[in-house]
Scaffold this motif. Structure first.
Motif, PDB file in Angstrom:
ATOM      1  N   CYS A 174      -4.512   0.872   2.934  1.00 17.03           N
ATOM      2  CA  CYS A 174      -3.893   0.413   1.686  1.00 17.03           C
ATOM      3  C   CYS A 174      -3.653  -1.092   1.674  1.00 17.03           C
ATOM      4  CB  CYS A 174      -2.576   1.147   1.443  1.00 17.03           C
ATOM      5  SG  CYS A 174      -2.771   2.870   0.912  1.00 17.03           S
ATOM      6  N   HIS A 175      -3.577  -1.696   2.854  1.00 19.35           N
ATOM      7  CA  HIS A 175      -3.407  -3.153   2.973  1.00 19.35           C
ATOM      8  C   HIS A 175      -2.251  -3.673   2.119  1.00 19.35           C
ATOM      9  CE1 HIS A 175      -7.293  -4.848   5.003  1.00 19.35           C
ATOM     10  NE2 HIS A 175      -6.494  -4.204   5.833  1.00 19.35           N
ATOM     11  N   ARG A 176      -1.055  -3.203   2.425  1.00 23.09           N
ATOM     12  CA  ARG A 176       0.138  -3.745   1.773  1.00 23.09           C
ATOM     13  C   ARG A 176       0.630  -4.952   2.566  1.00 23.09           C
ATOM     14  NH1 ARG A 176       1.104   1.759   0.117  1.00 23.09           N
ATOM     15  NH2 ARG A 176       2.250   2.324   1.998  1.00 23.09           N
ATOM     16  N   SER A 177       0.866  -6.017   1.842  1.00 23.25           N
ATOM     17  CA  SER A 177       1.237  -7.281   2.479  1.00 23.25           C
ATOM     18  C   SER A 177       2.630  -7.731   2.051  1.00 23.25           C
ATOM     19  CB  SER A 177       0.221  -8.369   2.105  1.00 23.25           C
ATOM     20  OG  SER A 177       0.665  -9.639   2.540  1.00 23.25           O
ATOM     21  N   PRO A 178       3.389  -8.314   2.981  1.00 22.71           N
ATOM     22  CA  PRO A 178       4.687  -8.902   2.600  1.00 22.71           C
ATOM     23  C   PRO A 178       4.521 -10.111   1.692  1.00 22.71           C
ATOM     24  CG  PRO A 178       4.140  -9.453   4.863  1.00 22.71           C
ATOM     25  CD  PRO A 178       3.129  -8.442   4.419  1.00 22.71           C
ATOM     26  N   ASN A 179       3.278 -10.597   1.562  1.00 25.00           N
ATOM     27  CA  ASN A 179       2.999 -11.729   0.682  1.00 25.00           C
ATOM     28  C   ASN A 179       2.597 -11.309  -0.722  1.00 25.00           C
ATOM     29  OD1 ASN A 179       3.296 -13.596   2.899  1.00 25.00           O
ATOM     30  ND2 ASN A 179       1.259 -12.987   3.597  1.00 25.00           N
ATOM     31  N   ALA A 180       2.575 -10.000  -0.997  1.00 27.49           N
ATOM     32  CA  ALA A 180       2.153  -9.500  -2.306  1.00 27.49           C
ATOM     33  C   ALA A 180       3.070 -10.015  -3.412  1.00 27.49           C
ATOM     34  CB  ALA A 180       2.138  -7.974  -2.303  1.00 27.49           C
ATOM     35  N   SER A 181       2.532 -10.082  -4.621  1.00 30.14           N
ATOM     36  CA  SER A 181       3.250 -10.692  -5.744  1.00 30.14           C
ATOM     37  C   SER A 181       4.587 -10.030  -6.031  1.00 30.14           C
ATOM     38  CB  SER A 181       2.371 -10.658  -7.003  1.00 30.14           C
ATOM     39  OG  SER A 181       2.016  -9.332  -7.345  1.00 30.14           O
ATOM     40  N   VAL A 182       4.683  -8.718  -5.846  1.00 30.16           N
ATOM     41  CA  VAL A 182       5.934  -8.022  -6.161  1.00 30.16           C
ATOM     42  C   VAL A 182       7.085  -8.534  -5.300  1.00 30.16           C
ATOM     43  CG1 VAL A 182       5.571  -6.107  -4.553  1.00 30.16           C
ATOM     44  CG2 VAL A 182       6.950  -5.752  -6.607  1.00 30.16           C
ATOM     45  N   HIS A 183       6.759  -9.037  -4.104  1.00 33.60           N
ATOM     46  CA  HIS A 183       7.799  -9.554  -3.217  1.00 33.60           C
ATOM     47  C   HIS A 183       8.184 -10.992  -3.554  1.00 33.60           C
ATOM     48  CE1 HIS A 183       7.495  -5.904  -0.980  1.00 33.60           C
ATOM     49  NE2 HIS A 183       6.295  -6.153  -0.522  1.00 33.60           N
ATOM     50  N   HIS A 184       7.527 -11.567  -4.548  1.00 34.35           N
ATOM     51  CA  HIS A 184       7.865 -12.919  -5.011  1.00 34.35           C
ATOM     52  C   HIS A 184       8.649 -12.882  -6.326  1.00 34.35           C
ATOM     53  CE1 HIS A 184       5.666 -15.257  -2.015  1.00 34.35           C
ATOM     54  NE2 HIS A 184       4.668 -14.396  -2.130  1.00 34.35           N
TER      55      HIS A 184
END
Length: 360
Positions: free
Chosen positions: A75-85
């Motif tokens: 799934c490649h979920r990243s802490p840098n994803a837009s939702v975390h911004h």
């Protein structure tokens, strides 16, 4: 003396009457329903991301260990994803349930799985037990009938075949019909999200539901020396089609889906203008999308080798940060739709959609 006693008695009666009136008013206020302060339940006010790679954070790096191939989960979920911004007053937590490659069917309720993960709407149903969901942001549709990522891969392959037609020539024939078939699937996913929250006791005004579209990761204005395996191996005709037709018509279909489902719409089709992959030439620092990327170490592992180029032509960490900035602005407005466009400060801002259309 008798008259003064009469006045004292009169004042006492007036005082009692006033006190009775106050108690009656207080009693009535307690019995009247009070306005609910936002989402029901317990836990922090939360923004939730659902959808596919552009929401999961594909291309942004630093993927969580459990979504970077472990037990078949890519799934490649990243802490840098837009939702975390997302930075909105009172929202203190962000949760990402998106999964790279997810179709609408996996976002909706049902048995469709993506990289071993069950329905994202079902995961949302579990999340609301200990989170107060203030906003749900969805990016989905490209992996349904349009198969946008797959088509970009086909155009990548077309670059190697100089004697054939540009891949966009083949895509044009049924592109609009693919989008038309996608729309009801996206509507169904959005309706299932609303169904989950309704079942958890949410009124429609308790949360924001936003559907966002896709930014073109590539464009025709790149140096000729990067139209190869060093950066962006595409034909100029295909690069032009992806930016001017593919992304914009896909966005129009998603706008229709948002309208039918009663969701707000954020248009990202022009969000990458001037910041596409390879647009910076030798200096890639201003680009918001990954160039052709190979994880060379993965090629030595049979289970990971087929995912070695999965990050290519997705928003990078800087792109996700910009999308999160624009989304934050949009969530603080009452606008039903807006478009992410670059401002004079070099950052994305939420602008009225009519402005985006005039620029197109």
């Amino acid at each position: 003396m008798a008259r003064s006693r009469w006045w004292l008695a009169a004042f006492a009666l007036v005082g009692v009457a006033l006190l009775v009136g106050v108690f009656v008013l207080i009693g009535r206020d307690e019995q009247q329903p009070t306005e609910r302060p936002g989402p029901p339940g317990r836990g922090p006010l939360t923004v939730v991301g659902l959808g596919d790679s552009t929401m999961s954070g594909e291309g942004a790096g630093d993927y969580t260990a459990d979504t970077d191939g472990r037990n078949g989960n890519w799934c490649h979920r990243s802490p840098n994803a837009s939702v975390h911004h997302v930075t909105v007053t009172s929202i203190v937590k962000s949760v990402n349930l998106a999964c790279s490659g997810a179709p609408s069917g996996q976002v909706a309720l049902g048995d469709v799985k993506q990289w071993t993960e069950p329905s994202q709407a079902q995961q949302l149903a579990q999340l609301v037990k200990n989170h107060r969901v203030s906003a749900v942001v969805v990016a989905v549709g490209a992996n349904d009938d349009p198969h946008f990522s797959r088509l970009i891969s086909e155009c990548f392959t077309s670059w190697f075949m100089d004697d054939g037609d540009p891949c966009s020539e083949r895509i044009k024939d049924d592109w609009q019909s693919r989008i038309d078939k996608m729309v009801p699937k996206v509507v169904g996913a959005l309706e299932d999200i609303k169904k989950v929250l309704r079942g958890a006791g949410y009124d429609r005004e308790d949360y924001e539901l936003v559907l966002q579209s896709y930014a073109a990761p590539i464009g025709p204005d790149i140096p000729e020396n990067l139209r190869n395996l060093n950066g962006c191996p595409f034909r100029t005709e295909d690069l032009r089609w992806v930016k001017d037709t593919g992304a914009t018509s896909l966005s129009a279909g998603l706008r229709q889906a948002a309208s039918e489902a009663g969701a707000r719409f954020l248009d990202l089709s022009r969000a990458g203008d001037g910041h596409e992959a390879c647009s910076g030439g030798r200096d890639a620092s201003g680009e918001w999308f990954t160039r052709f990327t190979v994880q060379w170490d993965d090629l030595t592992d049979a289970e990971r080798a087929t995912h070695a180029i999965q990050e290519s032509f997705h928003p990078n960490a800087a792109g996700h940060e910009q999308f999160g900035r624009c989304l934050s602005e949009f969530l603080t407005t009452n606008d039903e739709s807006a478009a992410c466009l670059e401002g004079e400060d070099g950052n994305l801002h939420a602008a009225p959609s009519v402005l985006a259309q005039s620029r197109g």
